[in-house]
Design a protein around this motif. Structure first.
Motif, PDB file in Angstrom:
ATOM      1  N   ILE A 255       0.838  -1.203   0.000  1.00 31.02           N
ATOM      2  CA  ILE A 255       0.000   0.000   0.000  1.00 31.02           C
ATOM      3  C   ILE A 255       0.873   1.254   0.000  1.00 31.02           C
ATOM      4  CG2 ILE A 255      -0.244   0.148   2.532  1.00 31.02           C
ATOM      5  CD1 ILE A 255      -3.295   0.861   1.834  1.00 31.02           C
ATOM      6  N   GLY A 256       2.137   1.092   0.339  1.00 30.01           N
ATOM      7  CA  GLY A 256       3.062   2.228   0.331  1.00 30.01           C
ATOM      8  C   GLY A 256       3.498   2.646  -1.064  1.00 30.01           C
ATOM      9  N   LEU A 257       2.931   2.014  -2.089  1.00 29.10           N
ATOM     10  CA  LEU A 257       3.329   2.324  -3.470  1.00 29.10           C
ATOM     11  C   LEU A 257       2.228   2.983  -4.294  1.00 29.10           C
ATOM     12  CD1 LEU A 257       5.172  -1.004  -4.442  1.00 29.10           C
ATOM     13  CD2 LEU A 257       6.225   1.186  -3.831  1.00 29.10           C
ATOM     14  N   LEU A 258       0.982   2.973  -3.788  1.00 28.31           N
ATOM     15  CA  LEU A 258      -0.109   3.436  -4.647  1.00 28.31           C
ATOM     16  C   LEU A 258      -0.456   4.916  -4.470  1.00 28.31           C
ATOM     17  CD1 LEU A 258      -0.551   0.645  -5.771  1.00 28.31           C
ATOM     18  CD2 LEU A 258      -3.003   1.001  -5.550  1.00 28.31           C
ATOM     19  N   ALA A 259      -0.320   5.641  -5.572  1.00 33.30           N
ATOM     20  CA  ALA A 259      -0.593   7.076  -5.601  1.00 33.30           C
ATOM     21  C   ALA A 259      -2.013   7.313  -6.104  1.00 33.30           C
ATOM     22  CB  ALA A 259       0.403   7.742  -6.544  1.00 33.30           C
ATOM     23  N   SER A 260      -2.476   8.557  -5.953  1.00 32.61           N
ATOM     24  CA  SER A 260      -3.772   8.863  -6.541  1.00 32.61           C
ATOM     25  C   SER A 260      -3.898  10.336  -6.893  1.00 32.61           C
ATOM     26  CB  SER A 260      -4.923   8.448  -5.606  1.00 32.61           C
ATOM     27  OG  SER A 260      -5.174   9.440  -4.648  1.00 32.61           O
ATOM     28  N   ALA A 261      -4.779  10.587  -7.852  1.00 30.97           N
ATOM     29  CA  ALA A 261      -5.134  11.945  -8.264  1.00 30.97           C
ATOM     30  C   ALA A 261      -6.636  12.081  -8.128  1.00 30.97           C
ATOM     31  CB  ALA A 261      -4.728  12.169  -9.725  1.00 30.97           C
ATOM     32  N   SER A 262      -7.078  13.169  -7.516  1.00 27.45           N
ATOM     33  CA  SER A 262      -8.510  13.439  -7.419  1.00 27.45           C
ATOM     34  C   SER A 262      -8.787  14.708  -8.189  1.00 27.45           C
ATOM     35  CB  SER A 262      -8.924  13.603  -5.956  1.00 27.45           C
ATOM     36  OG  SER A 262      -8.579  12.453  -5.227  1.00 27.45           O
ATOM     37  N   MET A 263      -9.565  14.571  -9.265  1.00 29.49           N
ATOM     38  CA  MET A 263      -9.721  15.685 -10.200  1.00 29.49           C
ATOM     39  C   MET A 263     -11.141  16.263 -10.183  1.00 29.49           C
ATOM     40  SD  MET A 263      -6.649  15.523 -11.308  1.00 29.49           S
ATOM     41  CE  MET A 263      -6.765  16.935 -12.419  1.00 29.49           C
ATOM     42  N   ALA A 264     -11.189  17.559 -10.410  1.00 21.17           N
ATOM     43  CA  ALA A 264     -12.457  18.242 -10.621  1.00 21.17           C
ATOM     44  C   ALA A 264     -12.559  18.558 -12.117  1.00 21.17           C
ATOM     45  CB  ALA A 264     -12.480  19.527  -9.804  1.00 21.17           C
ATOM     46  N   VAL A 265     -13.543  19.345 -12.506  1.00 18.64           N
ATOM     47  CA  VAL A 265     -13.559  19.828 -13.873  1.00 18.64           C
ATOM     48  C   VAL A 265     -12.436  20.861 -13.972  1.00 18.64           C
ATOM     49  CG1 VAL A 265     -14.912  21.103 -15.574  1.00 18.64           C
ATOM     50  CG2 VAL A 265     -16.045  19.459 -14.062  1.00 18.64           C
ATOM     51  N   GLY A 266     -11.588  20.790 -14.984  1.00 16.07           N
ATOM     52  CA  GLY A 266     -10.432  21.683 -15.072  1.00 16.07           C
ATOM     53  C   GLY A 266      -9.180  20.970 -14.604  1.00 16.07           C
ATOM     54  N   THR A 267      -8.162  21.749 -14.219  1.00 14.62           N
ATOM     55  CA  THR A 267      -6.885  21.107 -13.892  1.00 14.62           C
ATOM     56  C   THR A 267      -6.604  21.054 -12.401  1.00 14.62           C
ATOM     57  OG1 THR A 267      -5.749  23.214 -14.147  1.00 14.62           O
ATOM     58  CG2 THR A 267      -5.815  21.775 -16.078  1.00 14.62           C
ATOM     59  N   LYS A 268      -7.450  21.685 -11.602  1.00  7.69           N
ATOM     60  CA  LYS A 268      -7.193  21.640 -10.157  1.00  7.69           C
ATOM     61  C   LYS A 268      -7.356  20.218  -9.668  1.00  7.69           C
ATOM     62  CE  LYS A 268      -8.596  24.617  -6.876  1.00  7.69           C
ATOM     63  NZ  LYS A 268      -8.061  25.779  -6.208  1.00  7.69           N
ATOM     64  N   GLY A 269      -6.391  19.756  -8.885  1.00  7.66           N
ATOM     65  CA  GLY A 269      -6.488  18.387  -8.388  1.00  7.66           C
ATOM     66  C   GLY A 269      -5.880  18.272  -7.012  1.00  7.66           C
ATOM     67  N   LEU A 270      -6.258  17.209  -6.323  1.00  8.31           N
ATOM     68  CA  LEU A 270      -5.652  16.872  -5.031  1.00  8.31           C
ATOM     69  C   LEU A 270      -4.954  15.537  -5.215  1.00  8.31           C
ATOM     70  CD1 LEU A 270      -7.229  17.137  -1.507  1.00  8.31           C
ATOM     71  CD2 LEU A 270      -6.232  14.988  -2.267  1.00  8.31           C
ATOM     72  N   TYR A 271      -3.728  15.456  -4.712  1.00 11.35           N
ATOM     73  CA  TYR A 271      -2.900  14.270  -4.955  1.00 11.35           C
ATOM     74  C   TYR A 271      -2.476  13.686  -3.623  1.00 11.35           C
ATOM     75  CZ  TYR A 271      -3.211  16.400  -9.468  1.00 11.35           C
ATOM     76  OH  TYR A 271      -3.729  16.938 -10.623  1.00 11.35           O
ATOM     77  N   GLU A 272      -2.712  12.393  -3.457  1.00  6.63           N
ATOM     78  CA  GLU A 272      -2.416  11.778  -2.155  1.00  6.63           C
ATOM     79  C   GLU A 272      -2.146  10.293  -2.332  1.00  6.63           C
ATOM     80  OE1 GLU A 272      -5.743  11.288   0.519  1.00  6.63           O
ATOM     81  OE2 GLU A 272      -7.199  11.320  -1.097  1.00  6.63           O
ATOM     82  N   PRO A 273      -1.364   9.723  -1.407  1.00  6.20           N
ATOM     83  CA  PRO A 273      -1.228   8.267  -1.423  1.00  6.20           C
ATOM     84  C   PRO A 273      -2.579   7.667  -1.068  1.00  6.20           C
ATOM     85  CG  PRO A 273      -0.359   9.181   0.624  1.00  6.20           C
ATOM     86  CD  PRO A 273      -0.684  10.354  -0.265  1.00  6.20           C
ATOM     87  N   ILE A 274      -2.826   6.422  -1.459  1.00  5.21           N
ATOM     88  CA  ILE A 274      -4.146   5.853  -1.117  1.00  5.21           C
ATOM     89  C   ILE A 274      -4.178   5.382   0.331  1.00  5.21           C
ATOM     90  CG2 ILE A 274      -4.432   5.067  -3.528  1.00  5.21           C
ATOM     91  CD1 ILE A 274      -4.665   2.171  -2.107  1.00  5.21           C
ATOM     92  N   HIS A 275      -2.994   5.288   0.960  1.00  6.71           N
ATOM     93  CA  HIS A 275      -2.980   4.784   2.343  1.00  6.71           C
ATOM     94  C   HIS A 275      -3.373   5.865   3.341  1.00  6.71           C
ATOM     95  CE1 HIS A 275       0.753   6.942   3.293  1.00  6.71           C
ATOM     96  NE2 HIS A 275       1.323   6.444   2.211  1.00  6.71           N
ATOM     97  N   GLY A 276      -3.502   5.445   4.603  1.00 14.61           N
ATOM     98  CA  GLY A 276      -3.898   6.373   5.652  1.00 14.61           C
ATOM     99  C   GLY A 276      -2.733   6.812   6.505  1.00 14.61           C
ATOM    100  N   SER A 277      -3.043   7.195   7.740  1.00 16.85           N
ATOM    101  CA  SER A 277      -2.040   7.792   8.632  1.00 16.85           C
ATOM    102  C   SER A 277      -1.202   6.741   9.354  1.00 16.85           C
ATOM    103  CB  SER A 277      -2.734   8.699   9.645  1.00 16.85           C
ATOM    104  OG  SER A 277      -3.697   7.952  10.369  1.00 16.85           O
TER     105      SER A 277
END
Ligand SMILES: NC(=O)c1ccc[n+]([C@@H]2O[C@H](COP(=O)([O-])OP(=O)(O)OC[C@H]3O[C@@H](n4cnc5c(N)ncnc54)[C@H](O)[C@@H]3O)[C@@H](O)[C@H]2O)c1
Ligand SMILES: CC(C)[C@H](C(=O)O)[C@@H](O)C(=O)O
Ligand SMILES: [Mg+2]
Length: 347
Positions: A255-277
């Motif tokens: 789980i320490g390897l999986l990245a993610s992008a959360s996108m809205a309409v447009g280019t603004k995005g939030l980027y986070e690992p899929i794991h927790g704290s």
């Protein structure tokens, strides 16, 4: 390029620090990093997991790099004050409806998967998870029953409009990959999923070049370990996508390897690992920062169109893994900072 950095709780600050070092090392012109408080850390300081000041930083930024939130000491708080509300609130407030969670096996990691190497070696898939709806954001409550006892309830729903917009993301992603889209639902039991399936079929008419299939989520969980190489893009709802992506992470090694992008309409995005704290390893310098470093690569690609810089980070991570730079999650002894150093050396 203004990037908000929300490190959060537990291993969040540890892994985010390494990703920030990598971003800084690229010497990007105009790079501006603005920090903000989220999660249990923000609740302790400001009495709220997503203070207005943090939301303002998020709104003013071009993109957000997010660590993780979650603090078991806050589990007794009213739900709206719990750390997890920070990430849920950001997703909702910023309209981040499309969550991209790629999973592929890095060369040399086949034997670190929970699956047999020949099964794991074929994995190269993308989970497109809807992020603004489903049972996550429906009405919920806990009722005291007249005869004693309690009943907890959470309303699950999807409108066809919500399904349509994420379906388009799924089809377009498939067009850019191997042309296969698998829609995962539970239409044999849930009306929410019936609307999901009907809508995905309707949208499919616009993408004759994409091969669409449907799978019930229980079967998908099974196929993900039996024959994960058969998947190209999976499009699914918020809850099923959450579960299947954690499962996919162990199929590729950690789980320490999986990245993610959360996108809205447009280019603004939030980027986070899929794991927790990861409270069990927090504060010990043991967390693998690669998922967050890879999330920073996704940030450069999706929010700024910096494909070459994104590929440079991904290549450095791949090289570090090929060279045996493994954290404890992969059976190695490298700590968080040492993994960060190793990636930086290979940039
Ligand atoms: N987006 C987020 O911020 C997010 C995501 C998932 C869970 N959470 C929260 O995190 C807290 C802990 O949840 P959990 O334990 O169910 O999930 P978790 O992902 O934090 O940890 C699960 C297991 O994976 C390990 N792990 C996770 N990330 C790792 C990394 N980078 N390197 C090495 N090992 C790693 C942990 O040590 C733990 O054993 C909860 O409060 C939960 O709500 C937050
Ligand atoms: C922390 C939690 C709200 C979150 C989710 O369920 O979406 C997490 O598990 C994730 O995968 O990002
Ligand atoms: Mg999750």
């Amino acid at each position: 390029m203004k990037i908000a950095v929300f490190a959060g709780d537990g291993i969040g600050p540890e892994v985010t620090q390494e990703a920030v070092r990598v971003l800084k090392a690229l010497g990007l012109p105009g790079l501006e990093l603005v920090e903000g408080d989220v999660g249990g850390a923000a609740w302790r300081k400001h009495g709220h997991p997503l203070p207005e000041a943090t939301l303002e930083i998020a709104r003013a930024a071009d993109a957000i790099l997010f660590g993780a939130v979650g603090d078991f000491e806050c589990d007794g708080l009213e739900r709206h004050l719990r750390p997890e509300q920070a990430i849920l609130g950001l997703r909702k407030e910023l309209g981040l409806f499309a969550n991209l969670r790629p999973a592929r096996v890095f060369a040399g990691l086949e034997s670190h998967s929970a699956l047999r190497p020949e099964v794991a070696g074929a994995i190269d898939l993308l989970i497109v998870r809807e992020l603004n709806g489903d049972v996550y954001f429906g009405e919920k409550g806990i009722d005291d029953l007249p005869g004693g006892g309690r009943r907890g309830w959470d309303m699950m729903s999807y409108t066809d409009a919500e399904v349509r917009r994420i379906a388009h993301v799924g089809f377009k992603a498939a067009q850019g990959r191997n042309g296969k889209l698998c829609s995962v639902d539970k239409a044999n039991v849930l009306e929410t999923s019936q609307v999901w399936r009907d809508t995905v079929i309707e949208v499919a008419a616009e993408y004759p070049d994409v091969e669409l299939s449907h799978m019930y989520v229980d079967n998908a969980a099974m196929q993900l370990v039996k024959n994960p190489g058969a998947f190209d893009v999976i499009v699914t709802g918020n809850l099923f996508g959450d579960i299947l992506s954690d499962q996919a992470s162990m199929c590729v090694g950690s789980i320490g390897l999986l990245a993610s992008a959360s996108m809205a309409v447009g280019t603004k995005g939030l980027y986070e690992p899929i794991h927790g704290s990861a409270p069990d390893i927090a504060g010990k310098g043991l967390a693998n920062p690669m998922a967050t470093i890879l999330s920073a690569a996704m940030l450069l690609r999706h929010s700024f169109g910096l494909e070459a810089e994104a590929a440079r980070i991904e290549a450095a991570v791949a090289k570090a893994l090929a060279d045996g730079i493994f954290g404890g999650d992969l059976g190695g002894s490298y700590g968080t900072a040492a993994i960060g150093d190793a990636v930086l050396e290979r940039l």
